[in-house]
Design a protein around this motif. Structure first.
Motif, short mmCIF file in Angstrom:
data_model
loop_
_atom_site.label_atom_id
_atom_site.label_comp_id
_atom_site.label_asym_id
_atom_site.label_seq_id
_atom_site.Cartn_x
_atom_site.Cartn_y
_atom_site.Cartn_z
N LYS A 434 69.61 19.52 31.23
CA LYS A 434 70.65 19.73 29.97
C LYS A 434 69.81 19.93 28.83
O LYS A 434 68.61 19.44 28.57
CB LYS A 434 71.33 18.41 29.93
CG LYS A 434 72.25 18.00 31.05
CD LYS A 434 73.29 16.86 30.73
CE LYS A 434 72.39 15.62 30.37
NZ LYS A 434 73.20 14.41 30.31
N CYS A 435 70.77 20.58 27.71
CA CYS A 435 69.94 21.04 26.58
C CYS A 435 70.84 20.36 25.56
O CYS A 435 72.28 20.50 25.41
CB CYS A 435 69.95 22.52 26.57
SG CYS A 435 69.16 23.06 24.64
N GLU A 436 70.16 19.74 24.56
CA GLU A 436 70.67 19.21 23.41
C GLU A 436 69.95 19.54 22.01
O GLU A 436 68.78 19.46 22.15
CB GLU A 436 70.76 17.67 23.47
CG GLU A 436 71.55 17.02 24.64
CD GLU A 436 71.53 15.48 24.69
OE1 GLU A 436 70.38 14.98 24.29
OE2 GLU A 436 72.42 14.86 25.30
N SER A 437 70.61 20.00 20.93
CA SER A 437 69.87 20.33 20.00
C SER A 437 70.66 20.34 18.78
O SER A 437 72.08 20.29 18.72
CB SER A 437 69.76 21.86 20.12
OG SER A 437 69.03 22.53 19.17
N GLN A 438 70.16 20.27 17.44
CA GLN A 438 70.62 20.04 16.08
C GLN A 438 69.81 21.08 15.23
O GLN A 438 68.58 21.01 15.15
CB GLN A 438 70.42 18.66 15.70
CG GLN A 438 71.25 17.44 16.17
CD GLN A 438 72.84 17.84 15.87
OE1 GLN A 438 73.11 18.32 14.99
NE2 GLN A 438 73.96 17.25 16.92
N LEU A 439 70.71 21.83 14.51
CA LEU A 439 69.89 22.79 13.76
C LEU A 439 69.01 22.09 12.76
O LEU A 439 69.40 21.19 12.08
CB LEU A 439 71.21 23.48 13.13
CG LEU A 439 71.47 24.86 14.02
CD1 LEU A 439 72.80 25.48 13.04
CD2 LEU A 439 70.58 25.84 14.26
#
Length: 457
Positions: A434-439
């Motif tokens: 899974k991929c989680e990201s915040q700019l």
């Protein structure tokens, strides 16, 4: 549907035959009971009236003729016929099995189907019922029973014929009602087979038909989506392979068009050409890896893998790349973890994830790698402090050739295939990623793998 009609007709015929046989048995049993009732009544009257006493003989003859419509014969204990309503056998002696049985106190019944008659023989006791004084032989025609059964046959067969035509008519009607949606579905399947995968099948009919239609439409949508992905993949491959070639062509033409160029400029152009060749070679190698993984017969070489050592070796190998951007790599292991897996492919997958985190991280950034496990699965996280991924792009990062920032990806030498290889490898190990990201904050990739692989023989 014709099979159902045939079953219905056969069932109707069987029921008709069973009904006729049942009515035949009913009428014959009723006739038999009627004969026995009449014969027993005559026997009781004979015993009580003293028929074998000649004084009462004449009076009882009149009584028998009045109460019977069949033939009655009365025999004494020697089997001699004392009375015959037809006046044919009087005075004769009979020793048939039925008469002998009657003289022994046993009642009997026979049905002579060839003559369509029934006959009962019942014993006649003396007045004080201490011994058998004779027998009564009562014979009656079965014509009424035969006529009733014949009428019942006609009615039953007519009913069966009507029901047969009704079943055929209903079968023809309902065959159209039930099979029409399936015929339409078959036609639609044929059109999809011919390449018209953009058409939808109208959902009509009962619940089962609706379920089939919905499932079929879902399958067609998946086919259309896969076809679109295939076309996009071919377009991306063509573009990615063409770009380095175009760059090399421009560089080569520049060298050929200018004479007397300094050696340093020649060296710079040739270095650029070599980089483009390396880039082309990397794209081809990644494509070959993906094609190999896509094969159904692709097998994994399972062995016991020391995941702590594998992660440490990957991080050690990539440390020089991280040092170029002053990126600090932190590895945190909570316990010793061993699992069953293909060490080569797992190493390649983890290398791609960490290398991705280095390429798209900021200068002086940080990458934190953790390894943990429970009784069933192991867990690896790779967290960076890069620019992050826009929310609308998170679900697309595992697509082949997808790039969040195409310009920056080419500057870093990415092919757009690394994460696709990672996802394929994890899925082959029955795991998830899974991929989680915040700019402007960073990205985290979370991998879960089973500790033990169940292989099918």
């Amino acid at each position: 549907m014709l099979a159902f009609a045939a079953v219905g007709l056969v069932a109707t015929l069987v029921l008709s035959v069973a009904l006729i046989q049942s009515m035949r048995n009913y009428y014959e049993n009723e006739k038999k009971s009627e004969l026995f009732r009449l014969a027993n009544t005559l026997s009781i009257n004979l015993s009580s009236s003293g028929f074998f006493d000649e004084a009462a003989y004449g009076d009882f003859l009149k009584h028998i003729k009045a109460v019977t419509d069949g033939r009655v014969m009365v025999a004494d204990e020697a089997g001699t016929i004392l009375y015959d309503t037809n006046d044919l056998e009087t005075g004769k002696t009979y020793a048939t099995r039925e008469i002998i049985g009657g003289l022994g106190g046993k009642s009997s019944y026979i049905h002579v189907k060839e003559r369509s008659v029934g006959q009962v023989v019942v014993p006649v006791n003396n007045a004080d019922r201490t011994k058998v004084s004779g027998v009564i032989v009562l014979t009656s025609s079965y014509e009424s029973v035969t006529s009733a059964i014949a009428r019942m046959k006609n009615i039953t067969y007519m009913t069966a014929v009507v029901l047969g035509f009704l079943i055929l008519g209903l079968s023809y009607y309902f065959s159209g009602v039930f099979t029409k949606p399936f015929q339409e579905l078959i036609q639609h399947m044929n059109r999809v087979t011919e390449g018209h995968i953009d058409e939808q099948f109208g959902v009509r009919g009962n619940y089962e038909v609706q379920e089939i239609a919905t499932t079929f439409n879902h399958m067609v949508n998946r086919l259309a989506e896969q076809e679109e992905n295939r076309q996009q993949f071919v377009a991306n491959v063509s573009h990615e392979l063409k770009t380095p070639l175009s760059s090399m062509k421009v560089l080569a033409e520049s060298l050929l068009s200018q004479e007397g160029m300094p050696v340093e400029l020649y060296r710079e152009f040739l270095e650029d050409i070599r980089n483009e060749v390396d880039r082309e070679n990397k794209i081809i190698n990644d494509l070959l890896v993906l094609v190999t993984m896509d094969k159904k017969e692709q097998q994994l070489s399972f062995e016991e893998v020391d995941m702590n050592q594998l992660v440490e070796s990957v991080l050690k190998r990539l440390k020089p790349l991280a040092d170029q951007k002053s990126i600090q790599i932190v590895f945190e292991s909570f316990r010793q973890v061993r699992c069953q897996g293909d060490e080569t492919k797992l190493s390649l997958a983890l290398t791609n994830v960490v290398e991705n985190a280095i390429k798209y991280n900021n200068e002086d950034g940080e990458i934190r790698v953790t390894l943990d496990a429970d009784h069933k699965n192991l867990y690896i996280t790779v967290q960076d402090t890069g620019e992050g991924i826009p929310e609308e792009s998170i679900d697309k990062v595992f697509q082949r050739f997808y790039r969040v920032d195409k310009t920056r990806s080419r500057d870093t030498g990415g092919t757009g295939l690394g994460l696709s290889i990672v996802q394929k490898t994890i899925l082959m190990h029955k795991g998830t990623i899974k991929c989680e990201s915040q700019l402007h904050e960073g990205t985290t990739f979370s991998i879960k793998l089973p500790l033990n692989q169940v292989t099918q023989g």
